[in-house]
Design an enzyme around this catalytic site. Structure first.
Site, PDB file in Angstrom:
ATOM      1  N   GLU A   7      32.388  35.446  39.404  1.00 50.73           N
ATOM      2  CA  GLU A   7      31.855  36.743  39.825  1.00 50.73           C
ATOM      3  C   GLU A   7      31.380  37.570  38.639  1.00 50.73           C
ATOM      4  O   GLU A   7      30.458  38.353  38.757  1.00 50.73           O
ATOM      5  CB  GLU A   7      32.920  37.523  40.609  1.00 50.73           C
ATOM      6  CG  GLU A   7      32.420  38.867  41.114  1.00 50.73           C
ATOM      7  CD  GLU A   7      33.283  39.465  42.208  1.00 50.73           C
ATOM      8  OE1 GLU A   7      33.306  40.691  42.317  1.00 50.73           O
ATOM      9  OE2 GLU A   7      33.930  38.702  42.951  1.00 50.73           O
ATOM     10  N   LYS A   8      32.038  37.379  37.496  1.00 49.04           N
ATOM     11  CA  LYS A   8      31.676  38.155  36.307  1.00 49.04           C
ATOM     12  C   LYS A   8      31.932  37.325  35.056  1.00 49.04           C
ATOM     13  O   LYS A   8      32.677  36.326  35.103  1.00 49.04           O
ATOM     14  CB  LYS A   8      32.416  39.490  36.270  1.00 49.04           C
ATOM     15  CG  LYS A   8      33.907  39.425  36.514  1.00 49.04           C
ATOM     16  CD  LYS A   8      34.529  40.816  36.504  1.00 49.04           C
ATOM     17  CE  LYS A   8      34.417  41.532  37.811  1.00 49.04           C
ATOM     18  NZ  LYS A   8      35.384  41.095  38.831  1.00 49.04           N
ATOM     19  N   ASP A 103      35.675  36.535  43.072  1.00 48.80           N
ATOM     20  CA  ASP A 103      36.998  37.150  43.201  1.00 48.80           C
ATOM     21  C   ASP A 103      37.583  36.843  44.575  1.00 48.80           C
ATOM     22  O   ASP A 103      36.837  36.691  45.556  1.00 48.80           O
ATOM     23  CB  ASP A 103      36.894  38.672  43.006  1.00 48.80           C
ATOM     24  CG  ASP A 103      36.764  39.049  41.536  1.00 48.80           C
ATOM     25  OD1 ASP A 103      36.891  38.155  40.680  1.00 48.80           O
ATOM     26  OD2 ASP A 103      36.529  40.239  41.242  1.00 48.80           O
ATOM     27  N   ASP A 105      38.506  38.055  47.351  1.00 50.53           N
ATOM     28  CA  ASP A 105      38.481  39.036  48.430  1.00 50.53           C
ATOM     29  C   ASP A 105      37.160  38.876  49.178  1.00 50.53           C
ATOM     30  O   ASP A 105      36.312  38.066  48.807  1.00 50.53           O
ATOM     31  CB  ASP A 105      38.662  40.462  47.906  1.00 50.53           C
ATOM     32  CG  ASP A 105      37.619  40.847  46.856  1.00 50.53           C
ATOM     33  OD1 ASP A 105      36.572  40.191  46.775  1.00 50.53           O
ATOM     34  OD2 ASP A 105      37.866  41.813  46.107  1.00 50.53           O
ATOM     35  N   TYR A 328      45.214  39.455  39.534  1.00 50.56           N
ATOM     36  CA  TYR A 328      44.038  40.088  40.149  1.00 50.56           C
ATOM     37  C   TYR A 328      44.393  41.441  40.762  1.00 50.56           C
ATOM     38  O   TYR A 328      45.272  41.529  41.632  1.00 50.56           O
ATOM     39  CB  TYR A 328      43.472  39.155  41.212  1.00 50.56           C
ATOM     40  CG  TYR A 328      42.263  39.703  41.936  1.00 50.56           C
ATOM     41  CD1 TYR A 328      41.064  39.875  41.276  1.00 50.56           C
ATOM     42  CD2 TYR A 328      42.340  40.045  43.281  1.00 50.56           C
ATOM     43  CE1 TYR A 328      39.952  40.381  41.941  1.00 50.56           C
ATOM     44  CE2 TYR A 328      41.242  40.545  43.955  1.00 50.56           C
ATOM     45  CZ  TYR A 328      40.047  40.713  43.272  1.00 50.56           C
ATOM     46  OH  TYR A 328      38.970  41.224  43.931  1.00 50.56           O
ATOM     47  N   ARG A 330      42.546  43.879  42.572  1.00 52.15           N
ATOM     48  CA  ARG A 330      41.956  44.459  43.789  1.00 52.15           C
ATOM     49  C   ARG A 330      42.570  43.836  45.042  1.00 52.15           C
ATOM     50  O   ARG A 330      41.889  43.588  46.035  1.00 52.15           O
ATOM     51  CB  ARG A 330      40.437  44.260  43.780  1.00 52.15           C
ATOM     52  CG  ARG A 330      39.745  45.005  42.647  1.00 52.15           C
ATOM     53  CD  ARG A 330      38.284  44.634  42.533  1.00 52.15           C
ATOM     54  NE  ARG A 330      37.650  45.317  41.417  1.00 52.15           N
ATOM     55  CZ  ARG A 330      36.797  46.337  41.534  1.00 52.15           C
ATOM     56  NH1 ARG A 330      36.468  46.777  42.728  1.00 52.15           N
ATOM     57  NH2 ARG A 330      36.274  46.900  40.474  1.00 52.15           N
TER      58      ARG A 330
END
Length: 646
Positions: A7-8, A103, A105, A328, A330
């Site tokens: 994701e990043k 991520d 989610d 993680y 979030r």
């Protein structure tokens, strides 16, 4: 060639570190020794198209265009990250195997899925895509995750849920922001009035609370205390509990409003014999609270340090990505996998080394103890936020980073402490036919509360030795006058708690029942950002710790239909989005009724009484437009932000 799509960049580098070396660093990706590659998104590389991308006519904001509902939804490359999208598309087409490493989610799932879909690959390659779930960026944890990859197809419902949320936000944000901004313009108000699926009900909560406080009228109420003595001349106090016959003289919370009634009871029990009619003595246990999810952490940080939710999230991202000290952040989950229990000893060492808690408190934890948080059945795509086994060497945490790290460490350590144990006594006394109650609590063993700031055993109240049926004597009946107080203004902690426990603010009993088991308004990842946007848009303001609505915020809520200004509708949507993720509802079943509601809301906006906006400033407090032609551009960019996730 196997391609891992993170994701990043920070996650991409962590994955690459766990793959064969040596590595070759290219522009936008890393090639590892066996020829596999790791690349990454930079957040969302694709975004929803603007209304005028669908039709040039929509550049001008007009009521007759509303509601704008795309027939074929479009995404477009974000300008700033267009180059990285090109890198990824090229690698996706070259790869023989794709690994989705977004991520863990629903937003992380959709973000990478959309890039894969945008690359227009074969159905077979798409079906063979694997899913890599990483909650801990430390090398050992990443290597472990690489051994247990799953099929990405298992997560399609999660992606569809995120897609439905994204489109719902676009529909409501774009259309209703235009509608109410145009209504404001009719009254000469020149600013954008943004309306969002989640942000507006949150604003409504604050406005309603402010109005309740402003309109509050304090009323006296009365309690009656019986001062009692035993045959051994030991004294204690019991409080009157009115009978059903007294209900006409009470408010909805059971408080007695009639002073004469209270004085009559006090005089009747004065110098009267009494009897202990019931006694209940129990030893009780209280288990440690579960480890944190993001909202619970933000609430505690706001209470302890007056720290805004967005600051907490930003600090957590640093602790996770840069320092690799926590898992993680979030996460909406408060449980841990059972196999995580085996890491306890090494995590204890890291907590001591990093200053997460004192060595004495860490040493008192029992690594063999297994609390209820270790439950595979309760863990979803991600687990609770806990410390990792990473030990800092030369790096020193900043003050606020250390505060948040210590909170996370504390809530992890208490899982390995014994229960808090206390004795509770409840006594019922009858005097002249009236019922009086007394309550006492005595600490037996502090257990996990040693870490929560409680350093010594104490009694909250004391009662003498009591047995059922024993005679007592009431020496005095006392009337205590108190006054009702208004509710407190929202703070960061209480507003976050309201967002997560939104069922308390919902009127419909059926919806309330459903929402007790859902995650509330917004998601763990978006709540802090939504609050910050309400401040940036000058709908909310801070006065010390208090959060209050501005004149603009109050004016907007005053003209909105109840369905937009209260949490009921959007809370039902959050429940529906969860249903899509659990395959209990389809995308169309969610979106079609929403579009029907939207048409009605647009019509109500066109017909609203917009005179309230005439009292507001005609221009924004700051000069925003250097040139006349920039106004449209401002509206577009401001408006784009308003529809992202709110």
């Amino acid at each position: 060639m196997k391609l891992y799509i993170a994701e990043k960049p920070s996650l991409g580098r962590a994955i690459a570190d766990a793959l064969p070396k040596p590595h070759k660093k290219h522009d936008g990706y890393i090639e590892v020794a066996n020829g596999d590659c790791v690349s990454w998104c930079i957040g969302h590389l694709l975004e929803q198209a603007e209304p005028d991308d669908y039709d040039e006519r929509f550049k001008k904001w007009q009521f007759e265009h509303l509601p704008i509902v795309p027939e074929q939804w479009q995404l477009k490359a974000k300008t700033k990250t267009r180059k990285q999208l090109s890198v990824l598309k090229k690698l996706i087409k070259q790869a023989t195997q794709l690994v989705h490493a977004g991520d863990p989610d629903r937003e992380g799932q959709l973000l990478v899925d959309q890039v894969i879909e945008h690359a227009n690959i074969s159905k077979t390659k798409k079906q063979q895509t694997q899913r890599l779930l990483i909650s801990d960026l430390n090398l050992a944890a990443v290597k472990k995750s690489l051994t247990v990859m799953r099929a990405n197809s298992e997560f399609i419902p999660l992606s569809v849920s995120a897609l439905a949320r994204s489109r719902a936000d676009w529909l409501f944000g774009m259309n209703l922001t235009r509608a109410y901004t145009l209504a404001g313009q009719k009254a000469g108000f020149g600013n954008v009035l943004s309306v969002g699926r989640v942000q507006t009900p949150i604003l409504g909560l604050v406005v309603n609370r402010d109005n309740e406080i402003a309109n509050f009228s304090s009323k006296p109420f009365y309690e009656v205390l019986a001062h009692l003595v035993t045959a051994e001349n030991q004294s204690f106090t019991a409080k009157w509990h009115p009978s059903k016959a007294c209900e006409p003289y009470q408010d909805e919370e059971g408080r007695v409003l009639n002073k004469a009634l209270a004085e009559n009871v006090a005089s009747r029990i004065q110098q009267q014999q009494a009897q202990l009619t019931a006694i209940q003595q129990k030893q009780k246990k209280q288990s440690a609270p579960l480890p944190y999810n993001l909202s619970a952490l933000q609430i505690d940080a706001a209470k302890a340090f007056a720290m805004p939710a967005q600051n907490v999230l930003d600090i957590c991202q640093v602790l996770y990505e840069r320092h690799k000290l926590i898992t993680y952040p979030r996460s909406d989950n408060r449980y841990l996998p059972k196999d995580h229990h085996g890491d306890a000893a090494s995590i204890f060492n890291a907590i001591t080394t990093n200053g997460g808690q004192s060595a004495e408190l860490v040493a008192a934890a029992d690594a063999k103890q297994r609390s209820k948080c270790f439950n595979d059945a309760k863990v979803a795509a991600h687990h609770a936020i806990v410390p990792t086994a990473k030990q800092l060497k030369a790096v020193t945490l900043a003050s606020d980073e250390l505060k948040i790290y210590q909170l996370i460490c504390r809530h992890y350590l208490i899982q390995f402490y014994p229960d808090y144990i206390y004795n509770e006594t409840k006594a019922e006394v009858t005097i002249a036919g009236g019922l009086f109650k007394a309550h006492a609590k005595q600490d037996v063993s502090l257990g996990f509360k040693l870490l929560m700031g409680k350093s010594e055993l104490k009694d909250d109240a004391t009662l003498p030795p009591l047995t059922k049926g024993m005679p007592l004597f009431c020496t005095q009946g006392e009337v205590v006058e108190k006054h009702t107080s208004p509710p407190a203004h929202f703070t960061d902690a209480t507003l976050l708690a309201a967002m997560t426990g939104i069922s308390r603010y919902v009127q419909d009993p059926d919806i309330k029942k459903i929402l007790k088991d859902t995650d509330g308004l917004g998601t763990e990842a978006t709540r802090a950002g939504i609050l910050e946007l309400l401040f940036k848009r000058r709908f909310l303001t801070r006065e010390g710790k208090s959060i209050k609505a501005t004149e603009t915020g109050m004016a907007l809520i005053s003209v909105l239909p109840q369905g937009l200004a209260t949490p009921d509708l959007t809370a039902k949507w959050e429940s529906s989005l969860g249903g899509i993720a659990q395959q209990q509802m389809s995308y169309q079943q969610f979106l079609q009724p929403l579009i029907a509601d939207l048409s009605g809301f647009v019509q109500q906006a066109a017909a609203c009484d917009s005179h309230v906006f005439a009292k507001l400033p005609k221009t924004a407090p700051k000069k925003r437009f250097a040139k006349r032609g920039q106004k449209t551009a401002f509206k577009k960019s401001y408006y784009k932000k308003s529809s992202v996730s709110h």
